[in-house]
Design a protein around this motif. Structure first.
Motif, PDB file in Angstrom:
ATOM      1  N   PRO A 236       0.802  -1.231   0.000  1.00 30.17           N
ATOM      2  CA  PRO A 236       0.000   0.000   0.000  1.00 30.17           C
ATOM      3  C   PRO A 236       0.827   1.269   0.000  1.00 30.17           C
ATOM      4  CG  PRO A 236       0.026  -0.976   2.185  1.00 30.17           C
ATOM      5  CD  PRO A 236       0.706  -1.956   1.270  1.00 30.17           C
ATOM      6  N   THR A 237       2.141   1.169   0.204  1.00 26.19           N
ATOM      7  CA  THR A 237       2.988   2.354   0.211  1.00 26.19           C
ATOM      8  C   THR A 237       3.608   2.640  -1.151  1.00 26.19           C
ATOM      9  OG1 THR A 237       5.055   1.207   0.818  1.00 26.19           O
ATOM     10  CG2 THR A 237       3.576   1.874   2.613  1.00 26.19           C
ATOM     11  N   TYR A 438      -6.499  10.433  -9.031  1.00 30.65           N
ATOM     12  CA  TYR A 438      -5.683  11.576  -8.627  1.00 30.65           C
ATOM     13  C   TYR A 438      -4.496  11.090  -7.804  1.00 30.65           C
ATOM     14  CZ  TYR A 438      -9.392  14.883  -9.917  1.00 30.65           C
ATOM     15  OH  TYR A 438     -10.312  15.633 -10.603  1.00 30.65           O
ATOM     16  N   LEU A 439      -3.313  11.630  -8.086  1.00 34.26           N
ATOM     17  CA  LEU A 439      -2.157  11.283  -7.268  1.00 34.26           C
ATOM     18  C   LEU A 439      -2.395  11.706  -5.822  1.00 34.26           C
ATOM     19  CD1 LEU A 439       0.687  10.124  -7.075  1.00 34.26           C
ATOM     20  CD2 LEU A 439       1.587  12.380  -7.707  1.00 34.26           C
ATOM     21  N   GLY A 440      -3.162  12.795  -5.636  1.00 31.08           N
ATOM     22  CA  GLY A 440      -3.470  13.250  -4.287  1.00 31.08           C
ATOM     23  C   GLY A 440      -4.194  12.218  -3.448  1.00 31.08           C
ATOM     24  N   GLU A 441      -4.932  11.303  -4.069  1.00 31.81           N
ATOM     25  CA  GLU A 441      -5.602  10.238  -3.334  1.00 31.81           C
ATOM     26  C   GLU A 441      -4.590   9.313  -2.681  1.00 31.81           C
ATOM     27  OE1 GLU A 441      -8.577   8.216  -5.765  1.00 31.81           O
ATOM     28  OE2 GLU A 441      -8.636   9.972  -7.049  1.00 31.81           O
ATOM     29  N   PHE A 442      -3.421   9.195  -3.290  1.00 30.62           N
ATOM     30  CA  PHE A 442      -2.354   8.342  -2.755  1.00 30.62           C
ATOM     31  C   PHE A 442      -1.481   9.098  -1.765  1.00 30.62           C
ATOM     32  CE2 PHE A 442       2.060   6.709  -3.313  1.00 30.62           C
ATOM     33  CZ  PHE A 442       1.877   5.422  -2.798  1.00 30.62           C
ATOM     34  N   LEU A 443      -1.239  10.378  -2.037  1.00 33.76           N
ATOM     35  CA  LEU A 443      -0.317  11.168  -1.214  1.00 33.76           C
ATOM     36  C   LEU A 443      -0.919  11.608   0.121  1.00 33.76           C
ATOM     37  CD1 LEU A 443       1.079  13.606  -3.940  1.00 33.76           C
ATOM     38  CD2 LEU A 443       2.237  11.603  -2.997  1.00 33.76           C
ATOM     39  N   MET A 444      -2.243  11.774   0.166  1.00 35.10           N
ATOM     40  CA  MET A 444      -2.885  12.444   1.286  1.00 35.10           C
ATOM     41  C   MET A 444      -3.928  11.542   1.948  1.00 35.10           C
ATOM     42  SD  MET A 444      -1.308  15.387   0.800  1.00 35.10           S
ATOM     43  CE  MET A 444      -2.168  16.704   1.686  1.00 35.10           C
ATOM     44  N   ARG A 445      -4.347  11.948   3.141  1.00 34.26           N
ATOM     45  CA  ARG A 445      -5.449  11.266   3.807  1.00 34.26           C
ATOM     46  C   ARG A 445      -6.207  12.264   4.668  1.00 34.26           C
ATOM     47  NH1 ARG A 445      -5.118   9.873   9.179  1.00 34.26           N
ATOM     48  NH2 ARG A 445      -3.106  10.176  10.228  1.00 34.26           N
ATOM     49  N   SER A 446      -7.406  11.885   5.088  1.00 38.68           N
ATOM     50  CA  SER A 446      -8.230  12.749   5.931  1.00 38.68           C
ATOM     51  C   SER A 446      -8.056  12.383   7.400  1.00 38.68           C
ATOM     52  CB  SER A 446      -9.706  12.623   5.531  1.00 38.68           C
ATOM     53  OG  SER A 446      -9.916  13.071   4.217  1.00 38.68           O
ATOM     54  N   LYS A 447      -8.007  13.408   8.235  1.00 35.74           N
ATOM     55  CA  LYS A 447      -7.796  13.237   9.668  1.00 35.74           C
ATOM     56  C   LYS A 447      -8.853  14.083  10.403  1.00 35.74           C
ATOM     57  CE  LYS A 447      -4.102  13.971  13.087  1.00 35.74           C
ATOM     58  NZ  LYS A 447      -2.643  14.289  13.210  1.00 35.74           N
ATOM     59  N   GLY A 448      -9.626  13.439  11.253  1.00 36.37           N
ATOM     60  CA  GLY A 448     -10.675  14.162  11.969  1.00 36.37           C
ATOM     61  C   GLY A 448     -10.122  15.261  12.855  1.00 36.37           C
ATOM     62  N   VAL A 449     -10.724  16.454  12.792  1.00 33.85           N
ATOM     63  CA  VAL A 449     -10.276  17.608  13.586  1.00 33.85           C
ATOM     64  C   VAL A 449     -11.490  18.310  14.167  1.00 33.85           C
ATOM     65  CG1 VAL A 449      -8.987  19.774  13.574  1.00 33.85           C
ATOM     66  CG2 VAL A 449      -8.292  17.929  12.046  1.00 33.85           C
ATOM     67  N   ILE A 450     -11.440  18.596  15.458  1.00 33.79           N
ATOM     68  CA  ILE A 450     -12.437  19.465  16.081  1.00 33.79           C
ATOM     69  C   ILE A 450     -11.728  20.293  17.158  1.00 33.79           C
ATOM     70  CG2 ILE A 450     -13.105  17.725  17.814  1.00 33.79           C
ATOM     71  CD1 ILE A 450     -16.012  18.794  17.473  1.00 33.79           C
ATOM     72  N   ARG A 451     -12.105  21.535  17.278  1.00 32.98           N
ATOM     73  CA  ARG A 451     -11.426  22.417  18.215  1.00 32.98           C
ATOM     74  C   ARG A 451     -12.425  23.378  18.848  1.00 32.98           C
ATOM     75  NH1 ARG A 451     -10.468  27.570  15.993  1.00 32.98           N
ATOM     76  NH2 ARG A 451     -10.915  27.716  13.762  1.00 32.98           N
ATOM     77  N   ASP A 452     -11.997  23.990  19.933  1.00 32.30           N
ATOM     78  CA  ASP A 452     -12.838  24.982  20.621  1.00 32.30           C
ATOM     79  C   ASP A 452     -12.950  26.244  19.799  1.00 32.30           C
ATOM     80  OD1 ASP A 452     -13.110  23.218  22.703  1.00 32.30           O
ATOM     81  OD2 ASP A 452     -11.426  24.065  23.838  1.00 32.30           O
TER      82      ASP A 452
END
Length: 452
Positions: A236-237, A438-452
Motif C-alpha cells: 500500500p505504500t 488523482y495522485l493526491g488520493e495516494f499522497l494524502m489522507r483525511s484526519k478528523g479535527v475538532i477544536r474549541d
C-alpha cells in the motif's frame, strides 16, 4: 561528455562508479554518477529531518522552476540544447520532447491546484479553518518522504511527481538509465528556484541499490512493465505505473473516426501508456485495419532530432529484439502493416520502429493486451454480446458509441480507469482530469479535527 552527477542533500556528488549514457547510435553522450547504498541511506535520513518549505514559497518556486526547465538555462545547458540531447539520448521525436517540456512547465505551475482537485469536499487544508470549530476533516500528508523510480520512455512522466513537491513531501528521484537528463535538469531547476538541496534529490543507482530508496521513503511511485505491477501490487505504500493497454471502441461507422484512431496510436511516438494499443470495431475489422495501416504507413522515417519526426528511434540491437518479440506475439494474426518487420535503420545511427497493424479474429485474443514502445495496434471485432469483458484492464478507453446502457457498464467497470466518450484521443490529458486516479488520493489522507 555531459556530467550528470548525483544531486544529494549537500550538493552535487561525482562518484567513482559512473555509467556512460549513449545516444541511439551508440555514441557516448553523458556520464551518470551511481551512488552507493550508504549515500542513499544518509540522503534519505536527511530528507526526513528537514521541514518542507512554506506553502506560498513552494507554489512560487514550482512555477519558476517549471518555466526555467522549459525555456531557460539550467546548469549551463539551454532549453534548445536540452531538447536536442534528450531526443538523441532517448530516441524520442523532437516534437514529443518539446511538448513534454511544455507540459512539465504547465504541471509545475498547476501542481498545487491539481493536488487540491483530489481533496474531499468535507476536508480542510488547515486546522485553523473555521469549519474545524464544529468538526471537520483535515487533509494531511501520509508521510514526509516520497521516492520515485522514474521511467525513461517519455520525459513527461516527470510532471507527475511534482504534486508530491507541492504537497510538502521531500522527494528522492532515481532516474532511468535510458534518459536521466530530464530529471537531472528538473531537480536542478527546483534547487535553483528556491528548494534546498535537502528538499529534493537525484539518486542514480544500480539495480541492487534501487529498492533501498523505496524502503527508506514513506511512499513511492515506480514505473515498469507487468512484472513491476505484480511486484508491488500488494504494497500500500507503493504506487506502480505499468502498461496502459489503452483502447478505442467504435460501435458505429468507423470511417468517420480514422483520424482519431491514427492520432491515438501514433502521437507521443506511440511510446506512452495512453497510446492506443487495441481498436475494437463492431462488425468486420478487416477494412478498418486496412484503412488504419494505409495512414500509418505514410509516416516518414526521420531521425529523432528532426522537427517533423514522429516515430521513436532505438539502438539497433534493442530495435531488433522488440521486432522479434512483436512477430512472435503476432503469430496467427493477419498483418496489415509490419508483418515482414518494423525495423528501419537510419544513416545517422540507430533504428526506427515503424508502425504495425494486425487484425485479430477474436475479441478475447491475448494479443490485444500486447503493448510496445512504438505505434503498434491490434484491430479486433466486437459485438454487444462480447460486452465489457475484452475491454477491461485499460488505462484509457475511448468509447465512440450512443449506447447509453453500454456506457453505464463501462463507467461502472473498475478496471477501466478513464472513460472518454466520443471523439477524444486516448492520450488526452486535460487539467483536472485524473491520469490513473488523482495522485493526491495516494499522497494524502483525511484526519478528523475538532477544536474549541
Amino acid at each position: 561528455m555531459i556530467a550528470l552527477d548525483a544531486l544529494g542533500p549537500n550538493g552535487s556528488y561525482r562518484t567513482r562508479n559512473r555509467l556512460t549514457i549513449t545516444d541511439v547510435a551508440g555514441g557516448p553522450l553523458a556520464e551518470l554518477s551511481l551512488v552507493p547504498p550508504l549515500f542513499v541511506t544518509r540522503a534519505m535520513a536527511t530528507l526526513r529531518k528537514v521541514r518542507p518549505l512554506p506553502l506560498d514559497k513552494r507554489v512560487t518556486a514550482l512555477m519558476e522552476a517549471g518555466e526555467a526547465f522549459a525555456t531557460g538555462e539550467v546548469d549551463g545547458m539551454t532549453a534548445a540544447e536540452y531538447r536536442h540531447t534528450v531526443s538523441r539520448m532517448s530516441g524520442m521525436p523532437m516534437p514529443v520532447v518539446r511538448a513534454a517540456a511544455e507540459s512539465i512547465a504547465l504541471r509545475a505551475a498547476s501542481a498545487y491546484d491539481n493536488l487540491q482537485a483530489a481533496r474531499p469536499v468535507g476536508a480542510v487544508n488547515d486546522w485553523r479553518d473555521p469549519r474545524t470549530g464544529r468538526g471537520a476533516a483535515g487533509w494531511i500528508r501520509r508521510g514526509e518522504v516520497f521516492a520515485v523510480h522514474a521511467a525513461g520512455n517519455h520525459p513527461g512522466v516527470h510532471a507527475e511527481w511534482l504534486e508530491a513537491v507541492a504537497a510538502g513531501y521531500r522527494v528522492a528521484v532515481r532516474p532511468s538509465r535510458r534518459e536521466p537528463l530530464t530529471p537531472y535538469r528538473l531537480v536542478s531547476a527546483l534547487r535553483a528556484c528556491g528548494f534546498g538541496d535537502d528538499q529534493v534529490v537525484l539518486l542514480p543507482t544500480d539495480h541492487g541499490v534501487a529498492d533501498e530508496i523505496l524502503r527508506r521513503a514513506d511512499l513511492g511511485m515506480v514505473y515498469g512493465g507487468q512484472e513491476v505491477i505484480d511486484k508491488y501490487a500488494a504494497d500500500p505504500t507503493i504506487l506502480p505505473n505499468g502498461p496502459g493497454r489503452s483502447k478505442i471502441l467504435v460501435t458505429g461507422d468507423w470511417r468517420d473516426h480514422v483520424d482519431l484512431i491514427v492520432d491515438s496510436v501514433s502521437a507521443q511516438g506511440g511510446t506512452a501508456c495512453v497510446n492506443t494499443t487495441a481498436v475494437f470495431v463492431q462488425g468486420d475489422p478487416g477494412p478498418a485495419a486496412a484503412a488504419i495501416a494505409e495512414r500509418l504507413a505514410a509516416i516518414p522515417s526521420l531521425p529523432p532530432e528532426d522537427d517533423k519526426a514522429v516515430l521513436p528511434v532505438y539502438p539497433l540491437a534493442t530495435a531488433r529484439v522488440m521486432e522479434s518479440y512483436l512477430l512472435a506475439k503476432a503469430s496467427g494474426a493477419r498483418a496489415h502493416l509490419g508483418g515482414d518487420g518494423v525495423v528501419d535503420e537510419l544513416s545517422t545511427g540507430g533504428a526506427l520502429l515503424r508502425p504495425a497493424v494486425f487484425e485479430l479474429a477474436d475479441p478475447s485474443a491475448a494479443q490485444a493486451r500486447v503493448e510496445l514502445g512504438f505505434p503498434c495496434v491490434w484491430v479486433v471485432p466486437w459485438t454487444r454480446e462480447a460486452g465489457v469483458a475484452p475491454l477491461r484492464d485499460t488505462l484509457v478507453l475511448t468509447a465512440v458509441t450512443e449506447d447509453e446502457g453500454l456506457l453505464d457498464e463501462l463507467m461502472a467497470e473498475p478496471t477501466i480507469r478513464n472513460l472518454y466518450i466520443g471523439d477524444h484521443p486516448t492520450y488526452l490529458m486535460a487539467p483536472g482530469v485524473p491520469h490513473d486516479g488523482y495522485l493526491g488520493e495516494f499522497l494524502m489522507r483525511s484526519k478528523g479535527v475538532i477544536r474549541d
